[in-house]
Design a protein around this motif. Structure first.
Motif, PDB file in Angstrom:
ATOM      1  N   ASP A   1       0.715  -1.579   0.374  1.00  0.00           N
ATOM      2  CA  ASP A   1       0.148   0.545  -0.117  1.00  0.00           C
ATOM      3  C   ASP A   1       1.007   1.154  -0.250  1.00  0.00           C
ATOM      4  O   ASP A   1       0.419   2.338  -0.187  1.00  0.00           O
ATOM      5  CB  ASP A   1      -0.759  -0.237   1.344  1.00  0.00           C
ATOM      6  CG  ASP A   1      -2.097  -1.113   0.610  1.00  0.00           C
ATOM      7  OD1 ASP A   1      -2.127  -1.716  -0.150  1.00  0.00           O
ATOM      8  OD2 ASP A   1      -2.649  -1.666   1.817  1.00  0.00           O
ATOM      9  N   ILE A   2       2.277   1.441  -0.064  1.00  0.00           N
ATOM     10  CA  ILE A   2       2.619   2.647  -0.266  1.00  0.00           C
ATOM     11  C   ILE A   2       3.759   2.165  -1.527  1.00  0.00           C
ATOM     12  O   ILE A   2       4.152   1.357  -2.039  1.00  0.00           O
ATOM     13  CB  ILE A   2       3.900   2.312   0.801  1.00  0.00           C
ATOM     14  CG1 ILE A   2       3.225   2.351   2.444  1.00  0.00           C
ATOM     15  CG2 ILE A   2       4.759   3.267   1.171  1.00  0.00           C
ATOM     16  CD1 ILE A   2       2.316   4.076   2.586  1.00  0.00           C
ATOM     17  N   ILE A   3       3.749   3.535  -2.190  1.00  0.00           N
ATOM     18  CA  ILE A   3       4.831   3.514  -3.440  1.00  0.00           C
ATOM     19  C   ILE A   3       6.168   4.200  -2.319  1.00  0.00           C
ATOM     20  O   ILE A   3       5.655   5.959  -2.450  1.00  0.00           O
ATOM     21  CB  ILE A   3       4.238   4.585  -4.173  1.00  0.00           C
ATOM     22  CG1 ILE A   3       2.223   3.264  -4.418  1.00  0.00           C
ATOM     23  CG2 ILE A   3       5.124   4.013  -5.830  1.00  0.00           C
ATOM     24  CD1 ILE A   3       2.365   3.769  -5.879  1.00  0.00           C
ATOM     25  N   HIS A   4       6.785   3.837  -2.553  1.00  0.00           N
ATOM     26  CA  HIS A   4       8.104   5.495  -2.385  1.00  0.00           C
ATOM     27  C   HIS A   4       9.406   5.726  -3.160  1.00  0.00           C
ATOM     28  O   HIS A   4       9.581   4.619  -4.013  1.00  0.00           O
ATOM     29  CB  HIS A   4       9.359   4.109  -1.563  1.00  0.00           C
ATOM     30  CG  HIS A   4      10.464   4.545  -0.940  1.00  0.00           C
ATOM     31  ND1 HIS A   4      11.621   4.366  -0.030  1.00  0.00           N
ATOM     32  CD2 HIS A   4      10.358   6.284  -0.789  1.00  0.00           C
ATOM     33  CE1 HIS A   4      12.319   4.842   0.431  1.00  0.00           C
ATOM     34  NE2 HIS A   4      11.767   6.204   0.117  1.00  0.00           N
ATOM     35  N   VAL A   5       8.972   6.776  -4.040  1.00  0.00           N
ATOM     36  CA  VAL A   5       9.509   7.482  -5.060  1.00  0.00           C
ATOM     37  C   VAL A   5      10.733   8.064  -4.035  1.00  0.00           C
ATOM     38  O   VAL A   5      10.946   8.617  -3.367  1.00  0.00           O
ATOM     39  CB  VAL A   5       8.577   8.101  -5.275  1.00  0.00           C
ATOM     40  CG1 VAL A   5       9.246   8.915  -6.524  1.00  0.00           C
ATOM     41  CG2 VAL A   5       7.586   7.799  -5.726  1.00  0.00           C
ATOM     42  N   MET A   6      11.898   7.587  -5.159  1.00  0.00           N
ATOM     43  CA  MET A   6      13.612   7.565  -4.327  1.00  0.00           C
ATOM     44  C   MET A   6      14.290   8.226  -5.946  1.00  0.00           C
ATOM     45  O   MET A   6      14.255   6.915  -6.778  1.00  0.00           O
ATOM     46  CB  MET A   6      13.830   7.305  -3.283  1.00  0.00           C
ATOM     47  CG  MET A   6      13.917   5.489  -3.099  1.00  0.00           C
ATOM     48  SD  MET A   6      15.014   5.020  -1.876  1.00  0.00           S
ATOM     49  CE  MET A   6      16.700   5.809  -2.792  1.00  0.00           C
ATOM     50  N   ASP A   7      15.353   8.194  -6.119  1.00  0.00           N
ATOM     51  CA  ASP A   7      16.365   8.555  -7.021  1.00  0.00           C
ATOM     52  C   ASP A   7      16.924   7.773  -6.379  1.00  0.00           C
ATOM     53  O   ASP A   7      18.746   8.321  -5.980  1.00  0.00           O
ATOM     54  CB  ASP A   7      16.299   9.578  -7.557  1.00  0.00           C
ATOM     55  CG  ASP A   7      17.714   9.208  -8.587  1.00  0.00           C
ATOM     56  OD1 ASP A   7      18.029   8.526  -9.153  1.00  0.00           O
ATOM     57  OD2 ASP A   7      17.927  10.731  -9.377  1.00  0.00           O
ATOM     58  N   PRO A   8      17.823   6.352  -5.574  1.00  0.00           N
ATOM     59  CA  PRO A   8      19.377   6.138  -5.413  1.00  0.00           C
ATOM     60  C   PRO A   8      20.247   6.331  -6.165  1.00  0.00           C
ATOM     61  O   PRO A   8      20.557   6.303  -7.336  1.00  0.00           O
ATOM     62  CB  PRO A   8      19.099   4.305  -5.632  1.00  0.00           C
ATOM     63  CG  PRO A   8      18.186   4.548  -6.240  1.00  0.00           C
ATOM     64  CD  PRO A   8      17.629   5.301  -6.301  1.00  0.00           C
ATOM     65  N   VAL A   9      21.922   7.107  -5.621  1.00  0.00           N
ATOM     66  CA  VAL A   9      23.081   7.364  -5.659  1.00  0.00           C
ATOM     67  C   VAL A   9      23.452   6.253  -6.080  1.00  0.00           C
ATOM     68  O   VAL A   9      24.758   6.333  -6.468  1.00  0.00           O
ATOM     69  CB  VAL A   9      23.225   8.582  -5.266  1.00  0.00           C
ATOM     70  CG1 VAL A   9      22.103   9.743  -5.975  1.00  0.00           C
ATOM     71  CG2 VAL A   9      23.138   8.743  -3.854  1.00  0.00           C
ATOM     72  N   GLU A  10      23.044   5.618  -5.117  1.00  0.00           N
ATOM     73  CA  GLU A  10      24.589   4.392  -4.396  1.00  0.00           C
ATOM     74  C   GLU A  10      23.751   2.997  -4.002  1.00  0.00           C
ATOM     75  O   GLU A  10      22.173   2.872  -3.886  1.00  0.00           O
ATOM     76  CB  GLU A  10      25.304   4.601  -2.851  1.00  0.00           C
ATOM     77  CG  GLU A  10      25.810   5.634  -3.253  1.00  0.00           C
ATOM     78  CD  GLU A  10      27.305   5.496  -1.972  1.00  0.00           C
ATOM     79  OE1 GLU A  10      27.243   4.652  -1.463  1.00  0.00           O
ATOM     80  OE2 GLU A  10      27.218   6.898  -2.141  1.00  0.00           O
TER      81      GLU A  10
END
Length: 494
Positions: free
Chosen positions: A210-219
């Protein structure tokens, strides 16, 4: 520490990489070997707070955030279903369009506005969360589903502990024994919102589905996001202080204070009966022996603007936003080098669109939306469960970027289509339009024009076929006319 010293001595003995030496030039270079998760756990909250402060109070920071979000999303990254059944696809797209206005649980914007807010949040804090909220049928939604947007601060970075059965919580995210995300432990209220009467620090466990985690990982292995302002916060803040100091110095210089000195005043301890006021163009006579002097206030000099420019270039590079977008200054570059900078920026934006916004947010929302639409009866697909992946196939179309000279770009695109280097479907997709929908609209316009005796197409354009020219009464030898075998085509190319 002993191991580090041994490595340094070994590196100095072997040589090879100057960057790994411990000589005088690099003596103060103490690079941390901590993993990015450790660094974010210790400094993530502070970096996010400072980034938000700059976006609220610094014009360059605010401009960078808006420029990034508007280029990533524009009018919205919109879906084009891959369903081949034209009637079903039209019904699906119409239902989606109706739901986009209902998507926001707060009722402040539509789904495409949520995309823009997500891009802003990822730029500011490195991540954002969406909670998928199922609704009741009596709520009156076209599809009983809404999205609740949650900022990064709602997932505590310091919540880390082991769980019975081999699971564990790391930075607010719960993992099972094989390392799969199974839940998010979200705060019930924002830790910095004093207007919310909820309990401070109380968390609720929400399933990961039920959760959408939006991120742009760098490592690799990164769990939480980090603000894009991280490499530029120091320079932005200190440049702001420098600008404030320059403004205050100019303000002081504009006051033009005067000092009157007398070599032998009669009553040195008594104040003057009245101050000497000077007006523009006034001739002032002083008593014998008195002198007037003004404080010397240094000018900015010729180094102020070059220093500003170079510092803002460094900030622009750190943020990944072109100098013109950061400052609004278009006088520093010509058409060619400005376009080169924009091409590079738009490649980065395109990568972010598809790898972050589309992959993490849009696809997840589309899949859940179709499931709920079918289960609720809003969309009737008999064999949906058996061919779920087939029906959910979809292309996401970003808004097309405009150039300074759109006529040259349009002419080049028409030449590519006529030469067979790209299709009309591809060209329309690049503009953010669905080719099937555009073709239906064009066909409807042609029928309406024919019924009314109208034709707004440019004479001689590829969109005019032989039949259309015959309807207008043109002969084969008139301008814009042509025979059926002269190489012209009735295929639309606009």
């Amino acid at each position: 520490m002993a191991l580090d010293g041994l490595r340094q001595r070994l590196g100095a003995l072997l040589g090879g990489f100057d960057a790994a030496q411990a000589h005088r030039r690099l003596r103060g270079f103490r690079a941390s070997r901590a993993h990015v998760n450790t660094l974010i756990a210790g400094a993530g909250d502070t970096i996010t707070a400072r980034a938000r402060w700059l976006a609220r109070n610094n014009g360059y920071a605010a401009n960078a955030v808006e420029a990034f979000a508007s280029n990533v999303v524009g009018d919205g990254i919109k879906p084009s279903s891959s369903i081949t059944d034209a009637a079903l696809k039209e019904e699906l797209q119409a239902l989606w369009l109706a739901w986009t206005d209902e998507a926001d649980a707060e009722g402040l914007t539509d789904f495409y506005g949520l995309q823009r807010r997500a891009a802003r949040e990822v730029f500011l804090s490195g991540e954002v969360f969406f909670r998928l909220r199922p609704r009741r049928p009596e709520d009156g939604l076209s599809v009983p589903l809404q999205l609740q947007m949650l900022p990064a601060e709602m997932l505590p970075l310091d919540l880390t502990r082991e769980l019975p059965g081999g699971g564990l919580i790391r930075q607010g995210i719960e993992f099972n024994r094989i390392g799969r995300r199974v839940a998010y432990h979200l705060l019930r209220r924002h830790p910095g919102d004093s207007t919310d009467p909820g309990l401070v620090g109380e968390t609720v466990r929400v399933p990961a589905a039920d959760i959408i985690h939006v991120m742009d990982p760098v490592e690799a292995g990164q769990l939480r996001g980090v603000s894009r302002f991280a490499p530029s916060i120091v320079k932005l803040f200190t440049l702001d202080l420098y600008d404030d100091a320059e403004l205050e110095r100019k303000k002081t210089a504009a006051m033009f204070a005067m000092f009157i000195t007398s070599p032998a005043p009669e009553t040195p301890l008594d104040p003057a009966e009245e101050d000497l006021e000077v007006e523009p163009g006034q001739v002032v006579r002083l008593d014998p022996g008195e002198d007037v002097s003004t404080p010397a206030t240094p000018d900015s000099g010729s180094t102020y603007e070059p220093f500003q420019y170079r510092t803002l270039l460094q900030i622009s590079a750190a943020l990944g936003v072109p100098y013109g977008y950061l400052t609004g200054d278009t006088a520093k570059g010509n058409f060619s080098n400005t376009r080169i900078a924009l091409v590079d920026f738009r490649r980065r934006v395109s990568a972010f669109q598809h790898s972050v916004i589309v992959y993490q947010l849009c696809r997840a929302v589309w899949a859940r939306w179709m499931d709920v639409a079918v289960l609720s009866g809003a969309l009737g697909i008999a064999d949906y469960e058996k061919q779920r992946r087939h029906y959910q196939a979809c292309a996401w179309l970003p808004t097309k970027w405009d150039w300074v000279d759109p006529m040259k770009d349009a002419s080049a695109e028409i030449l590519q289509i006529e030469a067979g280097l790209k299709s009309r479907t591809q060209a329309l997709s690049e503009r953010g339009y669905d080719a099937d929908q555009v073709d239906r609209e064009i066909a409807a316009e042609r029928d309406r024009e024919l019924a009314l005796g109208l034709d707004f197409r440019r004479p001689g354009s590829p969109a005019q076929g032989p039949a259309s020219k015959g309807d207008k009464g043109q002969s084969d030898h008139e301008p814009g006319g042509g025979s059926e075998d002269d190489g012209s085509t009735s295929e639309e190319t606009t």
